[in-house]
Design an enzyme around this catalytic site. Structure first.
Site: not given
Length: 403
Positions: A95, A388, A184, A245, A7
């Site tokens: 990823r 993940e 996601h 965010r 990742n």
């Protein structure tokens, strides 16, 4: 089969080496602050001595090529290593944040695929270039291995057009690909599969709302095992309020910032992506710190928590209406897994949907998958730890094995 999962961020690389299909983690770690004066390397061997088989040190790592060389060195090290040769690693799963609408499944990376990924990097300029760099470097070090791209956007590609299209002239979609993609997806897919297995429900009959709450936050409506809507859009900025965010806002706010406050595009981007959300309202993006202030009666923290929870509840109501039948609400990621307070606040006043939390179950400190609804709740409320990296390993293994 040994599969290395990477990742790659702009200044970091997270990695895990799996033995598949057993799903055993052989080695794992991360490199942070790549390109800075003192990079930080963390490494562990989970299936060895938990107390002693952990290492953390600083090292000057100037680029991703040197970073991957350090990872290879760790995995092969006579003291710390878990393989005797890089040739033992048969596949590398990457990823990739944004696959556009070109990539709906995990994909073996060949030259033409890499070119296509580069052509859509404008859709994720902060994320995709780093992922592509990780692929290129891995191709050098593992030239014998099959390289696989697993896309954060792929799980959401089953959304119908009325869910992903924006109400702007069609040419912007047809010529530039401007639409909602969602993110996601690897996490949402993993916890959906895990929840269905745990409840012993067929995946293709499972209706759920998955809630990924970390520093980044998103929600997904899943009908019969497939995504039909998700809260993030063209970029990860939309939807829920997050650590830094803003989430959903009136688009005209951008015009106001530019026209009336004379802010540049870069300044607006920094404001909405890096200086908003919890940080903008309270000064910190760490929800634990926000909740500590909340408990002391801090007004800003109380407002931030109220907005945070309210946004999640609004999406639950909307997605329940979209799905028609709801089997489970699934909380995951750092906040979703660990904050019983947030789960309790979100679950309040959802009786109209058949959701009723059991406070005792919800407050119990526990690991692994668990249900926290009351005995009378027809809708399951679940906590499912996300993984993940394991999902990337699973998808990479399935693709490589099928070949």
């Amino acid at each position: 089969m040994k599969i290395l999962v990477l990742n790659t961020g702009s200044s970091s690389i997270k990695f895990q080496l799996f033995a598949m299909p057993e799903q055993t983690v052989l080695g794992a770690g991360q490199l942070e602050k790549i390109g800075e004066e003192a990079s930080i390397v963390s490494y562990r061997r989970p299936n060895y001595d938990e107390q002693n088989d952990r290492w953390k040190y600083e090292k000057n790592i100037s680029n991703h090529s040197e970073g991957l060389a350090e990872i290879v060195s760790l995995l092969l090290d006579t003291e710390k290593g878990v393989v005797t040769s890089a040739d033992e690693i048969k596949a590398v799963g990457h990823r990739v944040v944004h696959g556009g609408d070109k990539f709906t499944q995990p994909t073996v990376i060949e030259d033409d695929i890499l070119g296509q990924l580069k052509s859509i990097s404008y859709l994720a300029p902060l994320h995709n270039p780093a992922g592509i760099k990780g692929i290129e470097v891995a191709q050098e070090y593992f030239d014998h291995a099959i390289q696989v791209a697993v896309f954060d956007t792929a799980f959401h590609q089953t959304m119908p057009d009325y869910a992903y299209r924006y109400a702007i002239p069609g040419s912007f979609y047809e010529e530039h690909g401007l639409r909602a993609y969602g993110f996601h997806g690897t996490s949402h897919q993993y916890v959906m599969r895990a929840a269905a297995r745990f409840l012993e429900l067929p995946q293709n009959e499972f209706n759920a709302i998955t809630i990924h709450l970390g520093n980044g936050c998103s929600m997904t409506a899943i009908r019969e095992g497939k995504c039909v809507d998700t809260s993030m859009g063209l970029t990860p900025l939309g939807g829920l309020m997050m650590g830094t965010r803003c989430g959903d806002i009136d688009p005209s706010l951008l015009l106001f910032l530019g026209d009336h406050l004379q802010m540049s595009f870069d300044e607006i981007d920094q404001l909405l992506n890096k200086q908003s959300g919890l940080k903008g309202l309270t000064g910190t993006n760490d929800l634990r710190s926000v909740l500590s202030k909340y408990e002391k009666g801090d007004t800003a923290a109380k407002l931030a928590v109220a907005i945070y929870v309210y946004r999640i509840k609004k999406y639950i109501g909307a997605y329940a209406a979209v799905l028609g039948r709801l089997d489970a609400i699934v909380f995951t990621a750092g906040v979703g897994e660990n904050s019983s307070f947030i789960r309790a606040q979100v679950s309040q006043e959802l009786q109209i949907l058949g959701v009723e939390l059991d406070p005792r179950k919800n407050d119990l400190p526990a690991k692994g998958i668990r249900e926290v609804q009351s005995a009378n709740s027809p809708v399951r409320v679940m906590v499912v730890p996300t993984n993940e990296e394991l999902e990337i390993a699973n998808q990479s293994y399935e693709l490589v094995n099928s070949r």
